[in-house]
Structure formats: structure tokens, C-alpha cells
Design a protein around this motif. Structure first.
Motif, PDB file in Angstrom:
ATOM      1  N   ALA B  72      -6.462 -53.670  42.822  1.00  0.00           N
ATOM      2  CA  ALA B  72      -7.609 -52.430  42.670  1.00  0.00           C
ATOM      3  C   ALA B  72      -7.006 -51.770  42.357  1.00  0.00           C
ATOM      4  O   ALA B  72      -7.533 -50.861  41.289  1.00  0.00           O
ATOM      5  CB  ALA B  72      -9.175 -53.186  42.887  1.00  0.00           C
ATOM      6  N   PRO B  96     -15.327 -52.205  36.849  1.00  0.00           N
ATOM      7  CA  PRO B  96     -15.224 -54.319  37.071  1.00  0.00           C
ATOM      8  C   PRO B  96     -13.636 -54.197  36.901  1.00  0.00           C
ATOM      9  O   PRO B  96     -13.454 -55.619  37.405  1.00  0.00           O
ATOM     10  CB  PRO B  96     -16.941 -54.171  36.887  1.00  0.00           C
ATOM     11  CG  PRO B  96     -16.354 -52.974  35.848  1.00  0.00           C
ATOM     12  CD  PRO B  96     -16.384 -51.581  36.341  1.00  0.00           C
ATOM     13  N   LEU B  97     -12.992 -54.135  36.164  1.00  0.00           N
ATOM     14  CA  LEU B  97     -11.936 -54.929  35.668  1.00  0.00           C
ATOM     15  C   LEU B  97     -11.157 -54.070  36.796  1.00  0.00           C
ATOM     16  O   LEU B  97     -10.131 -55.447  37.142  1.00  0.00           O
ATOM     17  CB  LEU B  97     -11.773 -53.987  33.998  1.00  0.00           C
ATOM     18  CG  LEU B  97     -12.426 -54.375  32.434  1.00  0.00           C
ATOM     19  CD1 LEU B  97     -11.616 -53.746  31.997  1.00  0.00           C
ATOM     20  CD2 LEU B  97     -12.406 -55.518  32.383  1.00  0.00           C
ATOM     21  N   TYR B 100     -11.926 -57.163  38.918  1.00  0.00           N
ATOM     22  CA  TYR B 100     -11.441 -58.050  38.134  1.00  0.00           C
ATOM     23  C   TYR B 100     -10.355 -58.594  38.676  1.00  0.00           C
ATOM     24  O   TYR B 100      -9.801 -59.952  38.699  1.00  0.00           O
ATOM     25  CB  TYR B 100     -11.815 -58.797  36.997  1.00  0.00           C
ATOM     26  CG  TYR B 100     -12.473 -59.939  36.688  1.00  0.00           C
ATOM     27  CD1 TYR B 100     -12.803 -61.093  37.618  1.00  0.00           C
ATOM     28  CD2 TYR B 100     -11.243 -60.158  35.617  1.00  0.00           C
ATOM     29  CE1 TYR B 100     -13.488 -61.784  36.805  1.00  0.00           C
ATOM     30  CE2 TYR B 100     -11.608 -61.564  35.525  1.00  0.00           C
ATOM     31  CZ  TYR B 100     -12.582 -62.743  35.939  1.00  0.00           C
ATOM     32  OH  TYR B 100     -12.811 -63.594  35.056  1.00  0.00           O
ATOM     33  N   GLY B 103      -9.504 -59.266  42.110  1.00  0.00           N
ATOM     34  CA  GLY B 103      -9.809 -61.002  42.495  1.00  0.00           C
ATOM     35  C   GLY B 103      -8.670 -61.864  42.337  1.00  0.00           C
ATOM     36  O   GLY B 103      -8.838 -63.610  42.817  1.00  0.00           O
ATOM     37  N   LEU B 104      -8.278 -61.930  40.902  1.00  0.00           N
ATOM     38  CA  LEU B 104      -7.770 -62.340  40.421  1.00  0.00           C
ATOM     39  C   LEU B 104      -6.359 -62.976  41.351  1.00  0.00           C
ATOM     40  O   LEU B 104      -5.882 -64.061  41.849  1.00  0.00           O
ATOM     41  CB  LEU B 104      -7.436 -62.703  38.720  1.00  0.00           C
ATOM     42  CG  LEU B 104      -8.273 -63.075  37.729  1.00  0.00           C
ATOM     43  CD1 LEU B 104      -7.543 -62.384  36.768  1.00  0.00           C
ATOM     44  CD2 LEU B 104      -8.922 -64.056  37.702  1.00  0.00           C
ATOM     45  N   TRP B 163     -22.489 -51.455  43.288  1.00  0.00           N
ATOM     46  CA  TRP B 163     -21.727 -52.046  42.752  1.00  0.00           C
ATOM     47  C   TRP B 163     -21.432 -52.847  44.534  1.00  0.00           C
ATOM     48  O   TRP B 163     -20.897 -54.552  44.345  1.00  0.00           O
ATOM     49  CB  TRP B 163     -19.921 -51.288  42.728  1.00  0.00           C
ATOM     50  CG  TRP B 163     -20.286 -50.353  41.318  1.00  0.00           C
ATOM     51  CD1 TRP B 163     -20.024 -49.581  40.943  1.00  0.00           C
ATOM     52  CD2 TRP B 163     -19.769 -52.022  40.082  1.00  0.00           C
ATOM     53  NE1 TRP B 163     -19.721 -49.690  39.965  1.00  0.00           N
ATOM     54  CE2 TRP B 163     -19.770 -50.617  38.780  1.00  0.00           C
ATOM     55  CE3 TRP B 163     -20.367 -52.667  39.645  1.00  0.00           C
ATOM     56  CZ2 TRP B 163     -19.924 -50.945  37.297  1.00  0.00           C
ATOM     57  CZ3 TRP B 163     -19.997 -52.957  38.056  1.00  0.00           C
ATOM     58  CH2 TRP B 163     -19.347 -51.960  37.300  1.00  0.00           C
ATOM     59  N   LEU B 167     -22.356 -57.389  43.905  1.00  0.00           N
ATOM     60  CA  LEU B 167     -21.315 -58.703  44.166  1.00  0.00           C
ATOM     61  C   LEU B 167     -21.740 -58.810  45.477  1.00  0.00           C
ATOM     62  O   LEU B 167     -21.636 -60.160  44.927  1.00  0.00           O
ATOM     63  CB  LEU B 167     -19.667 -57.876  44.246  1.00  0.00           C
ATOM     64  CG  LEU B 167     -18.596 -58.119  45.311  1.00  0.00           C
ATOM     65  CD1 LEU B 167     -17.766 -59.217  43.937  1.00  0.00           C
ATOM     66  CD2 LEU B 167     -17.375 -57.488  45.729  1.00  0.00           C
ATOM     67  N   THR B 171     -21.652 -62.970  44.658  1.00  0.00           N
ATOM     68  CA  THR B 171     -20.810 -63.337  45.902  1.00  0.00           C
ATOM     69  C   THR B 171     -21.831 -64.856  46.945  1.00  0.00           C
ATOM     70  O   THR B 171     -21.689 -65.948  46.779  1.00  0.00           O
ATOM     71  CB  THR B 171     -20.351 -63.063  47.505  1.00  0.00           C
ATOM     72  OG1 THR B 171     -19.699 -62.051  46.612  1.00  0.00           O
ATOM     73  CG2 THR B 171     -19.468 -63.959  48.079  1.00  0.00           C
ATOM     74  N   PHE B 217     -11.374 -65.369  46.322  1.00  0.00           N
ATOM     75  CA  PHE B 217     -11.453 -64.276  44.844  1.00  0.00           C
ATOM     76  C   PHE B 217     -12.603 -63.801  45.200  1.00  0.00           C
ATOM     77  O   PHE B 217     -12.292 -61.910  45.182  1.00  0.00           O
ATOM     78  CB  PHE B 217     -11.934 -65.524  43.944  1.00  0.00           C
ATOM     79  CG  PHE B 217     -12.293 -64.401  42.158  1.00  0.00           C
ATOM     80  CD1 PHE B 217     -11.703 -63.825  41.432  1.00  0.00           C
ATOM     81  CD2 PHE B 217     -14.351 -64.321  42.397  1.00  0.00           C
ATOM     82  CE1 PHE B 217     -11.960 -63.238  40.324  1.00  0.00           C
ATOM     83  CE2 PHE B 217     -14.518 -63.476  41.304  1.00  0.00           C
ATOM     84  CZ  PHE B 217     -13.766 -63.382  40.688  1.00  0.00           C
ATOM     85  N   LEU B 221     -11.954 -59.304  45.782  1.00  0.00           N
ATOM     86  CA  LEU B 221     -13.656 -57.986  44.617  1.00  0.00           C
ATOM     87  C   LEU B 221     -13.836 -57.150  46.174  1.00  0.00           C
ATOM     88  O   LEU B 221     -13.977 -56.127  45.720  1.00  0.00           O
ATOM     89  CB  LEU B 221     -14.286 -58.853  44.569  1.00  0.00           C
ATOM     90  CG  LEU B 221     -13.921 -60.297  43.079  1.00  0.00           C
ATOM     91  CD1 LEU B 221     -15.223 -60.393  42.169  1.00  0.00           C
ATOM     92  CD2 LEU B 221     -13.537 -58.970  42.039  1.00  0.00           C
TER      93      LEU B 221
END
Lengths: 236, 311
Positions: B72, B96-97, B100, B103-104, B163, B167, B171, B217, B221
Motif C-alpha cells: 500500500a 482505499p485502492l 485494497y 490486501g490482495l 478508515w 476496516l 473485518t 487479506f 489491509l
């Protein structure tokens, strides 16, 4: 229905089965008796796909089961009631049964399975929302059998259903096994240490000793066999 | 129609948004602890899916967190100048992108660890995951593009209460909804009795991998939130002791008890702050806490119902 040919299984360097062959006819109850460490549980676990054989063949309706993953075996209609009950202690009775219907997608069929299991074991319906770990030994065994029935098997393997259960309940459970066989037409392969009871309810029997089949006959004949009598039935 | 738990989720996110609005008026020290609490809740609840519900003992959660944090931070710090104009200069879209993406990447790592680990149980799995965490740390130490051992600096401060707790709420909701679904009962079944689960036709392999992927994941994040909160990340911040810290939260809260784990995460975060004056002795206090706990309350501090294995 089930044909096992020259099955050999080992745990590392220790060989548990040295070429076991047996066959189960559709609609029958076949029992596999023998002492501790004879290889009874190993045989069932290998059929279920939980263990891999070194050699030999397992045919179910002509189809080989060797090398299939356990969930594929269940899909084919074989269900396994593992030794020592092994219910999911942290799930409720209802959830345990749902797990048994894990591969079943049709909601109506699942409901029908629930009804049929509850008809066989009314006690499970009374305890439907109870956590399985709090059931008595006999009730857990009923749950384990009920859970196996939820997958709508055509072939049921039971591993020591009498283990650690009050004698009075053992009788009930064996009556249920006969009932499942007769009314639902499910073929049963029963592994038991309680040879007397097992031979009483079964049609055909195999005697397993240190990984080898040493005797096989009609159950009634096996009960009269002097060798079986002295070794397994406590008679002289 | 929304279910009750979905209302809770929306309510939690709304509260996080509201609290965030006024965050400038809060004491910065308080804000720091609050955000740390939120990050730890996310970490502990996601680890609880792997360790608590599915019963796979993982000691590599800090590794997943590190992957998420670095990924990130790479997006926002190194590529930020190029990417920001693409989203109209709006950091609330970029952040957030970036999270994400982190996380991926972390969940991909979860898949990589999950697959070979399936043959292993208990202690052996713990050792493999421990090794994984260390590999990640050493790798990051040797990648100069992200600062190597010096760490990565000048990460923009995008994290706020919204945020963080948004999150955390997602979760908690995801893990809760997953485990309480019919499909999710399989996680508990795998934990209760793997052999019986297999014999029922449950694909235990898939459940274990799913637990690792989903757990990783959310840890990723959380790592992203952490990076954009501290504005500086270094490999040594994601070491073995961080993994242990998260495991302690899960054990303290009670394996497979989401509410307990949330309380434990908050409690331990606040405790860590109050133990600051003991400095390096903190880990000794942690260890003592686990020993005492394991002897007196093996089911976890916040588990009252007798939901222990009977055999």
C-alpha cells in the motif's frame, strides 16, 4: 457392490494390511471382526480415501476408489462413521447434521434427510439445538450415524459403533443399524470388536488378524466356528 | 432487507465516520492509541479466523501485515505522484485502492503459505509460518527500492479514525458472517475434527486455504492502515514479536470468540501503553501473562460458556 482386492497399506515402515481381500454384496450387512491392531480401522479409512494404499484395488460398483480424495468418495455414495464418534463438539446437533449434508445442494432433499434421521433417532430431534460436545456417548454415536446418513449414502461404513457406550444403548444402536439396512436398503460394512453382536446382526463376516483375512463365512457359520468362538466370542 | 448484523456494521462505520469528523479536537496521544486499537482489532480478528476458528496455528501474521503495509505504501508513496491525478487528486479514492492492493498482495501470500502448509499440522505449521514471517522481514530488509533496512519514509498520512474503525468493523462483520454461515460451519468442523470433516465430504483443504487467504487479506489491509498512520515503516517493526503480540490477543480473548478477541486487542493495546515505562521488559510481562492465563483460563479470558473439546 464393494470389492477389495489384495489391499496393502502401511504407516511409514509399519505395514498394517498385507493383502486384504473382501467383498460386500448390495443390501447386506458385512462385518469385519478382529482384535486390536488387526487393521480393521485401516481398511475402512483406506476405502474412504483417508489413507493411501501401497498396493491393491478397491472397486465400488466396478469403479476404482484408489487415489480418490475423501470428498469424491462421499459423492459416490459411500459414507463413513469414524471410530470414537468424532462429532463436531463445538457445533450443535443441527449443525453437525448439516455438515453431513455438506455435498447436498437440494434443500428439499436435505429436509427429507433431516426427517428420516429424526425418525430413526428421535433423541436427536429433542437435542437439535444442543452443542454436540454435551451429549452422552450413546447420543454422540447416534449423531455420528445420523450425520453419515445425511449424505444419503448407498454404502455405510461404521467403525466400532459400540466403543465406549453403555451396554443398554449398544443394543439400541445395533437395532438401529439393522433398521437402516432393512428399511432404507443401505449396504453396511461394520467393523466391530464386539464380535458376538456384530455376527448376530450381519449376513457375512470376515476375521482379520494382523493385517490378513484368516477366515470368512456366513455370520451364522462363523459363530459356530471353534476358532472364532475361542478367540472372539469368549467361549471354549 | 438488511440483517441485524448488517445494521451493526453500518452503525459501526457511521460512528467511525462521526468520530473521525471531530478528530482534530482530540488529544493526539489518545488518537494514537485509538488508531492502534483499531489496527490491532483488525489483526487479531483476522488471525482468529485462522488460529481460533479453523484451528491452524499461524505465527506469521506480522508477515502478511508487512506485505500489505509495504504494498500500500508503495502505491501511495512511490507511484502516488503518477496515480493521484488519475483519481482527480482525491486521496480518499487513492487510499482505499492502495489498501485494497495491499490486501490482495497479502492474500496472495496467504495462498502461497497456505498451500504447502496443508500437509502440516500443529507445531509444524507454526514453525513454517514463523519461517515465512522471517523470510518476509529479511526480504524487505534487502529490497532497496523500499528503503531496505532503513525503512520506508515520507508515507502520506491518510489514516484517520474513519478508515481504521471502518476496516475493523468490516473485518469483524466478514469473519462473523463467514463463520456463522452454513458454509462457514466448515471452519469449525475442520477445527473440531479434521478426519471426521474429511469423512463427511468436507474439502478441508479448501477451508484451510480460505482461512489463510481471508485472514491474510485483512492483515494486509491493517498493514496499509498502519503504514499511512505511522508514515514510516521498517522491516523490524513486523518481526516475530509482532506476530506473537497478535497471537496473544487471540489466546487472551479466547480462540474462536470474536467478541473476546476484540476486547483483548483493546486491552492489550492499552496495557502496552501503560507498560511503556518498563520498556524492553514488556515481552517478559507478556510471556508471564500467557503462562498464567494458560494455567488458569485455558479457554480464554472472555469465554464463559463451556465450549471446550470434550475428548
Amino acid at each position: 457392490m464393494l470389492e477389495i482386492k489384495e489391499l496393502a497399506v502401511s504407516y511409514g515402515a509399519i505395514t498394517a494390511l498385507h493383502g486384504v481381500s473382501l467383498s460386500v454384496k448390495p443390501g447386506s450387512i458385512v462385518t469385519l471382526i478382529g482384535g486390536n491392531g488387526a487393521g480393521k480401522t485401516t481398511t475402512l479409512r483406506t476405502v474412504s480415501g483417508l489413507l493411501k494404499p501401497q498396493a491393491g484395488e478397491i472397486l465400488y460398483n466396478g469403479k476404482s476408489l484408489v487415489g480418490l480424495k475423501p470428498h469424491r468418495v462421499v459423492e459416490l455414495g459411500l459414507s463413513h462413521v469414524p471410530e470414537g464418534r468424532m462429532v463436531f463438539a463445538n457445533l450443535t446437533v443441527h449443525e453437525n447434521l448439516m455438515m453431513g449434508a455438506y455435498l447436498q445442494r437440494d434443500k428439499n432433499l436435505i429436509r427429507a434427510s433431516f426427517e428420516s434421521v429424526f425418525a430413526t433417532f428421535p433423541r436427536l430431534q429433542e437435542r437439535e439445538q444442543q452443542v454436540a460436545g454435551t451429549l452422552s456417548g450413546g447420543e454422540q454415536q447416534m449423531l455420528a450415524i445420523g450425520r453419515a446418513l445425511m449424505s444419503r449414502p448407498k454404502f455405510l461404513m461404521m467403525d466400532e459403533p459400540s466403543l465406549g457406550i453403555a451396554p443398554l444403548l449398544v443394543k439400541t444402536i445395533f437395532e438401529k443399524i439393522v433398521e437402516i439396512n432393512r428399511t432404507q436398503g443401505i449396504t453396511i460394512l461394520l467393523v466391530e470388536q464386539n464380535a458376538n453382536l456384530a455376527l448376530e446382526i450381519s449376513h457375512f463376516g470376515y476375521v482379520l488378524e494382523t493385517g490378513k483375512i484368516i477366515l470368512s463365512d456366513n455370520s451364522a457359520a462363523l459363530r459356530q466356528n471353534p476358532q472364532v468362538k475361542s478367540a472372539y466370542l469368549g467361549g471354549g | 432487507m438488511l440483517s441485524r448484523s448488517q445494521y451493526y456494521l453500518l452503525a459501526a462505520i457511521a460512528v467511525a465516520f462521526g468520530a473521525s469528523w471531530f478528530s482534530r479536537s482530540y488529544n493526539p496521544y489518545f488518537l494514537d492509541i485509538a488508531v492502534t486499537c483499531g489496527i490491532n482489532i483488525t489483526l487479531a480478528v483476522s488471525l482468529n479466523l485462522i488460529n481460533g476458528y479453523t484451528g491452524q496455528f499461524s505465527l506469521g501474521h506480522a508477515g502478511f501485515m508487512a506485505i500489505g503495509a509495504y504494498s500500500a505504501a508503495t502505491v501511495t508513496t512511490i507511484f502516488g505522484d503518477k496515480l493521484l491525478p488519475l483519481v482527480g487528486g482525491q486521496t480518499w479514492i487513492l487510499f482505499p485502492l492502495a489498501l485494497y492492493a495491499g490486501g490482495l498482495v497479502a492474500s496472495l501470500a496467504g495462498l502461497l503459505v497456505g498451500v504447502p502448509s496443508l500437509r502440516l499440522r500443529g507445531d509444524y505449521l507454526a514453525i513454517v509460518t514463523l519461517g515465512f514471517g522471517e523470510i518476509i522481514r529479511v526480504l524487505l530488509q534487502n529490497i532497496n527500492a523500499v528503503g531496505g533496512a532503513r525503512g520506508m519514509i515520507n508515507i502520506p498520512e491518510y489514516t484517520n479514525l474513519f478508515w481504521t474503525f471502518g476496516l475493523a468493523a468490516i473485518t469483524v462483520y466478514t469473519v462473523w458472517a463467514l463463520v456463522n454461515s452454513t458454509y462457514g460451519r466448515g471452519f469449525i468442523a475442520v477445527n473440531d475434527d479434521e478426519v471426521a470433516a474429511e469423512a463427511m465430504g468436507i474439502n478441508t483443504t479448501r477451508y484451510k486455504i480460505t482461512a489463510f487467504v481471508v485472514g491474510a487479506f485483512f492483515a494486509g489491509l491493517a498493514g496499509g492502515i498502519y503504514a499511512h498512520f505511522k508514515q514510516y515503516i521498517a522491516p523490524q517493526g513486523f518481526g516475530f514479536d509482532k506476530s506473537i503480540e497478535i497471537v496473544v490477543m487471540v489466546i487472551l480473548g479466547g480462540m474462536g470468540n470474536t467478541v473476546g478477541v476484540i476486547i483483548a486487542a483493546v486491552l492489550l493495546t492499552v496495557l502496552t501503553e501503560s507498560l511503556r515505562k518498563f520498556g524492553d521488559y514488556r515481552m517478559i510481562l507478556y510471556s508471564l501473562l500467557i503462562i498464567v492465563l494458560m494455567i488458569t483460563r485455558p479457554q480464554g479470558l472472555f469465554t464463559w460458556t463451556a465450549k471446550r473439546k470434550t475428548a
